[in-house]
Design a protein around this motif. Structure first.
Motif, PDB file in Angstrom:
ATOM      1  N   ASN A 131      -5.261 -13.131 -10.142  1.00  0.00           N
ATOM      2  CA  ASN A 131      -6.164 -12.042  -9.749  1.00  0.00           C
ATOM      3  C   ASN A 131      -7.274 -12.504  -8.820  1.00  0.00           C
ATOM      4  O   ASN A 131      -8.252 -11.795  -8.623  1.00  0.00           O
ATOM      5  N   VAL A 132      -7.149 -13.699  -8.258  1.00  0.00           N
ATOM      6  CA  VAL A 132      -8.180 -14.215  -7.355  1.00  0.00           C
ATOM      7  C   VAL A 132      -7.578 -14.375  -5.959  1.00  0.00           C
ATOM      8  O   VAL A 132      -6.631 -15.138  -5.770  1.00  0.00           O
ATOM      9  N   ASN A 133      -8.118 -13.634  -5.011  1.00  0.00           N
ATOM     10  CA  ASN A 133      -7.708 -13.756  -3.611  1.00  0.00           C
ATOM     11  C   ASN A 133      -8.984 -13.908  -2.787  1.00  0.00           C
ATOM     12  O   ASN A 133      -9.604 -12.918  -2.394  1.00  0.00           O
ATOM     13  N   VAL A 134      -9.390 -15.139  -2.582  1.00  0.00           N
ATOM     14  CA  VAL A 134     -10.680 -15.446  -1.958  1.00  0.00           C
ATOM     15  C   VAL A 134     -10.465 -16.443  -0.831  1.00  0.00           C
ATOM     16  O   VAL A 134      -9.704 -17.408  -0.981  1.00  0.00           O
ATOM     17  N   ALA A 135     -11.147 -16.224   0.298  1.00  0.00           N
ATOM     18  CA  ALA A 135     -10.997 -17.143   1.425  1.00  0.00           C
ATOM     19  C   ALA A 135     -12.321 -17.329   2.155  1.00  0.00           C
ATOM     20  O   ALA A 135     -13.124 -16.398   2.260  1.00  0.00           O
TER      21      ALA A 135
ATOM     22  N   SER B  24       0.905 -21.539  -7.045  1.00  0.00           N
ATOM     23  CA  SER B  24       2.146 -21.013  -7.601  1.00  0.00           C
ATOM     24  C   SER B  24       2.080 -20.807  -9.101  1.00  0.00           C
ATOM     25  O   SER B  24       3.000 -20.226  -9.679  1.00  0.00           O
ATOM     26  N   VAL B  25       1.008 -21.276  -9.746  1.00  0.00           N
ATOM     27  CA  VAL B  25       0.888 -21.145 -11.193  1.00  0.00           C
ATOM     28  C   VAL B  25       0.013 -19.939 -11.527  1.00  0.00           C
ATOM     29  O   VAL B  25      -1.154 -19.905 -11.153  1.00  0.00           O
ATOM     30  N   PRO B  26       0.548 -18.927 -12.212  1.00  0.00           N
ATOM     31  CA  PRO B  26      -0.271 -17.767 -12.576  1.00  0.00           C
ATOM     32  C   PRO B  26      -1.376 -18.171 -13.535  1.00  0.00           C
ATOM     33  O   PRO B  26      -1.256 -19.129 -14.291  1.00  0.00           O
ATOM     34  N   GLY B  27      -2.455 -17.400 -13.511  1.00  0.00           N
ATOM     35  CA  GLY B  27      -3.549 -17.668 -14.435  1.00  0.00           C
ATOM     36  C   GLY B  27      -4.873 -17.756 -13.726  1.00  0.00           C
ATOM     37  O   GLY B  27      -5.071 -17.203 -12.653  1.00  0.00           O
ATOM     38  N   ASP B  28      -5.810 -18.477 -14.340  1.00  0.00           N
ATOM     39  CA  ASP B  28      -7.169 -18.583 -13.829  1.00  0.00           C
ATOM     40  C   ASP B  28      -7.201 -19.512 -12.626  1.00  0.00           C
ATOM     41  O   ASP B  28      -6.945 -20.706 -12.730  1.00  0.00           O
ATOM     42  N   THR B  29      -7.510 -18.957 -11.469  1.00  0.00           N
ATOM     43  CA  THR B  29      -7.557 -19.760 -10.238  1.00  0.00           C
ATOM     44  C   THR B  29      -8.982 -20.031  -9.776  1.00  0.00           C
ATOM     45  O   THR B  29      -9.190 -20.505  -8.666  1.00  0.00           O
ATOM     46  N   ASN B  30      -9.961 -19.750 -10.618  1.00  0.00           N
ATOM     47  CA  ASN B  30     -11.356 -19.895 -10.202  1.00  0.00           C
ATOM     48  C   ASN B  30     -11.704 -21.328  -9.835  1.00  0.00           C
ATOM     49  O   ASN B  30     -12.572 -21.577  -8.994  1.00  0.00           O
ATOM     50  N   ASN B  31     -11.066 -22.309 -10.473  1.00  0.00           N
ATOM     51  CA  ASN B  31     -11.376 -23.708 -10.201  1.00  0.00           C
ATOM     52  C   ASN B  31     -10.392 -24.350  -9.223  1.00  0.00           C
ATOM     53  O   ASN B  31     -10.356 -25.565  -9.074  1.00  0.00           O
ATOM     54  N   CYS B  32      -9.587 -23.519  -8.578  1.00  0.00           N
ATOM     55  CA  CYS B  32      -8.602 -24.031  -7.633  1.00  0.00           C
ATOM     56  C   CYS B  32      -9.096 -23.821  -6.206  1.00  0.00           C
ATOM     57  O   CYS B  32      -9.513 -22.726  -5.843  1.00  0.00           O
ATOM     58  N   GLN B  33      -9.076 -24.866  -5.389  1.00  0.00           N
ATOM     59  CA  GLN B  33      -9.439 -24.729  -3.979  1.00  0.00           C
ATOM     60  C   GLN B  33      -8.333 -25.316  -3.119  1.00  0.00           C
ATOM     61  O   GLN B  33      -8.001 -26.491  -3.208  1.00  0.00           O
ATOM     62  N   THR B  34      -7.761 -24.472  -2.285  1.00  0.00           N
ATOM     63  CA  THR B  34      -6.682 -24.856  -1.388  1.00  0.00           C
ATOM     64  C   THR B  34      -7.232 -24.885   0.027  1.00  0.00           C
ATOM     65  O   THR B  34      -7.851 -23.914   0.455  1.00  0.00           O
ATOM     66  N   SER B  35      -7.020 -25.967   0.763  1.00  0.00           N
ATOM     67  CA  SER B  35      -7.696 -26.078   2.056  1.00  0.00           C
ATOM     68  C   SER B  35      -6.756 -26.483   3.184  1.00  0.00           C
ATOM     69  O   SER B  35      -5.841 -27.294   3.011  1.00  0.00           O
ATOM     70  N   PHE B  36      -7.017 -25.878   4.356  1.00  0.00           N
ATOM     71  CA  PHE B  36      -6.311 -26.216   5.593  1.00  0.00           C
ATOM     72  C   PHE B  36      -7.357 -26.472   6.665  1.00  0.00           C
ATOM     73  O   PHE B  36      -8.233 -25.645   6.920  1.00  0.00           O
ATOM     74  N   THR B  37      -7.260 -27.632   7.305  1.00  0.00           N
ATOM     75  CA  THR B  37      -8.189 -28.013   8.360  1.00  0.00           C
ATOM     76  C   THR B  37      -7.401 -28.396   9.604  1.00  0.00           C
ATOM     77  O   THR B  37      -6.413 -29.137   9.518  1.00  0.00           O
ATOM     78  N   MET B  38      -7.840 -27.887  10.747  1.00  0.00           N
ATOM     79  CA  MET B  38      -7.197 -28.259  12.006  1.00  0.00           C
ATOM     80  C   MET B  38      -8.250 -28.532  13.051  1.00  0.00           C
ATOM     81  O   MET B  38      -9.155 -27.711  13.267  1.00  0.00           O
ATOM     82  N   GLN B  39      -8.151 -29.684  13.693  1.00  0.00           N
ATOM     83  CA  GLN B  39      -9.072 -30.090  14.748  1.00  0.00           C
ATOM     84  C   GLN B  39      -8.266 -30.375  16.013  1.00  0.00           C
ATOM     85  O   GLN B  39      -7.314 -31.155  15.990  1.00  0.00           O
ATOM     86  N   TYR B  40      -8.667 -29.737  17.103  1.00  0.00           N
ATOM     87  CA  TYR B  40      -7.947 -29.864  18.366  1.00  0.00           C
ATOM     88  C   TYR B  40      -6.492 -29.412  18.167  1.00  0.00           C
ATOM     89  O   TYR B  40      -6.117 -28.882  17.131  1.00  0.00           O
ATOM     90  N   GLY B  41      -5.675 -29.547  19.161  1.00  0.00           N
ATOM     91  CA  GLY B  41      -4.285 -29.178  19.045  1.00  0.00           C
ATOM     92  C   GLY B  41      -4.041 -27.684  19.223  1.00  0.00           C
ATOM     93  O   GLY B  41      -4.948 -26.905  19.511  1.00  0.00           O
TER      94      GLY B  41
END
Length: 518
Positions: A370-374, A305-322
């Motif tokens: 300006n970073v949209n990476v997955a 949610s914070v504009p700016g340099d997102t190169n060092n930001c890693q957002t993660s979602f993990t799901m096992q089973y379910g």
């Protein structure tokens, strides 16, 4: 360096208002963090409330900047080690909790009734970031255990149970150790901006077998503000009914096991910044029908949610089973961050009524980064739907352990309002182990492929590789054709040349005739 950290912390706390579309609150520079048990005056002041009950007022200890104080109030404050059973705590006053536990003590509450049936918060930011006006608040390093009972709020900006860890300049990134454990209880909030289970400032919480319901807008069932928070959820059911009210909003590390989550109008999971959510054996159903602050409808959103340099930001979602059920919109949406999505043995159900269902979109949204990476990892999972990757975006797909996928990759993207977001495709890498399969539903252009092409079912379409960004609707001639449907040429039968009869020389004929007529 500490001052810089402090300013960044305040910016992050303000960002949650933007995340849920909340009103902002202007504050003076400084850290409004409560670093109890220290108190500015050195004593605890009590005063009579409007209802005639005794209420405690907690002046907040000052930090480097003494100009800002957080004024915590409660109908009752517990500061000593104690065990209380079947007691009722209630408040109807603005900016006042029903019960606050503070200090480095262990407190056990069995089957309590904690009610906040009135008294709106005067600052949504203070409620979200610091726990002001929550029905129950733990601050100042206590260890609190709540077993059974009910926690109810009927006011704006009134969380159910709140653990605040005093993240900031004084206590550092790990907070002060405030820990709240809640089990076998019912938590219900009905006002706007009122999460049920909430942490902030590196607070810690364990929630076991809870029945949780939020009815208001901007009210997640499980939420966290600032950063460094740790929430462990086990069992129970969590339901939200309002707009902008995900089952989980994470600015920390949230882990849930064998839990049922359901949203009636909102995203299922929202993860903000360098934080994570992990689900193990959970059942998540998201029916995101109305836009809040995102321009896309999705079940799981990963962003910063914070504009700016997102190169060092890693957002993660993990799901096992379910099981993950998306009733409307994209299943996953990534914007303004570096995201990692990992699925293993998950059942995905996409009930979106659009003709072309979207598994994941990686593209710009309401935030100006300006970073949209997955990175999308899938193991032992059946997938159906398209990957959308906008211009300047990047997606790496890793399939392993028998994963199957039916779908294609595109760069033409429109948001939920029909506005064009991208008409060119970004960079896409596809990596498949030998036991995985991919069935195309349209012609597809990718940047790189690793795997066995025999496991790619072209299904009447073409798969291309291109070293540069391409436009799917008017793509340039690809540099290399990986594979395209071909028919073995039918060999025309070769006709053997007919031999013309050889004429014998005339002399021979004459000789023959002479021999025949002596």
């Amino acid at each position: 360096m500490k001052k810089l950290l402090l300013i960044k912390t305040m910016a992050l706390s303000a960002a949650i208002a933007a995340t849920f579309g909340l009103a902002s609150c202007n504050q003076a520079e400084g850290d409004p963090t409560d670093t109890t048990p220290a108190v500015t005056s050195g004593t605890e002041v009590t005063q009579s409330s409007a209802s005639g009950e005794q209420q405690s007022t907690e002046p907040v200890a000052t930090t480097a900047d003494a100009s800002v104080k957080m004024d915590y109030k409660a109908a009752k404050t517990i500061t000593a080690a104690t065990t209380e059973k079947s007691k009722k705590y209630a408040s109807t006053n603005a900016d006042e909790s029903a019960l606050i536990v503070k200090g480095k003590k262990t407190v056990n509450l069995t089957t309590p009734v904690i009610e906040k049936n009135g008294g709106d918060s005067s600052s949504v930011q203070n409620s979200s970031a610091y726990g002001v006006n929550a029905a129950f608040l733990a601050i100042g390093s206590p260890k609190v255990l709540i077993s059974g009972g009910t926690i109810t709020t009927k006011a704006k900006g009134a969380a159910g149970v709140f653990s605040y860890g005093s993240y900031g300049e004084v206590n550092g990134l790990s907070g002060d150790g405030t820990t709240l454990t809640v089990s076998d209880a019912t938590v219900t909030t009905s006002g706007e901006d009122s999460p049920a289970v909430m942490t902030s400032g590196a607070g810690k919480m364990s929630a076991t077998n809870l029945t949780v319901t939020t009815e208001g807008n901007n009210s997640p069932a499980v939420g966290s503000d600032m950063t460094g928070n740790v929430i462990n959820v086990s069992g129970g059911t969590y339901t939200t009914k309002g707009v902008g009210s995900p089952a989980i909003f994470s600015k920390g590390n949230v882990t849930a096991k064998t839990t049922k989550f359901e949203t009636e109008q909102s995203e299922g999971i929202v993860i903000d910044g360098n934080n994570s959510v992990k689900l193990v054996g959970c059942n998540l159903t998201a029916n995101n029908t109305k836009l809040s602050n995102s321009k896309f409808l999705s079940a799981v959103r990963l962003f910063w949610s914070v504009p700016g340099d997102t190169n060092n930001c890693q957002t993660s979602f993990t799901m096992q089973y379910g099981t993950l059920t998306s009733k409307n919109g994209h299943v996953f949406h990534v914007t303004n961050t570096n995201a990692v999505i990992s699925l293993s043995n998950v059942t995905l159900v996409n009930e979106d009524k659009n003709k072309n269902v979207v598994l994941l979109s990686v593209c710009p949204d309401s935030w100006s980064g300006n970073v949209n990476v997955a990175v999308f990892n899938a193991s032992k999972t059946a997938l159906t739907g398209d990957f959308l990757v906008a211009k300047k975006g990047k997606l790496t797909i890793n399939f392993s352990s028998g994963t199957s996928w039916t779908g294609s990759i595109k760069g033409a993207i429109t948001d939920a309002n029909g506005a064009k977001v991208s008409d060119e495709q970004g960079i896409v890498y596809v990596n498949m182990s030998a036991d995985c399969t991919w069935t195309l539903t349209e012609d597809t252009y990718i940047t790189h492929f690793t795997g066995n092409m025999d496991n790619v079912n072209l299904n009447g379409h073409k798969l291309y590789i291109s070293g540069t960004t391409t436009t799917p609707t008017a793509a340039p001639t690809p540099q290399t054709v990986i594979k395209k449907p071909t028919k073995k040429p039918t060999k025309k039968p070769t006709k053997k040349p007919t031999k013309k009869p050889t004429k014998k020389p005339a002399a021979t004929t004459a000789t023959t005739q002479a021999n025949a007529n002596p």
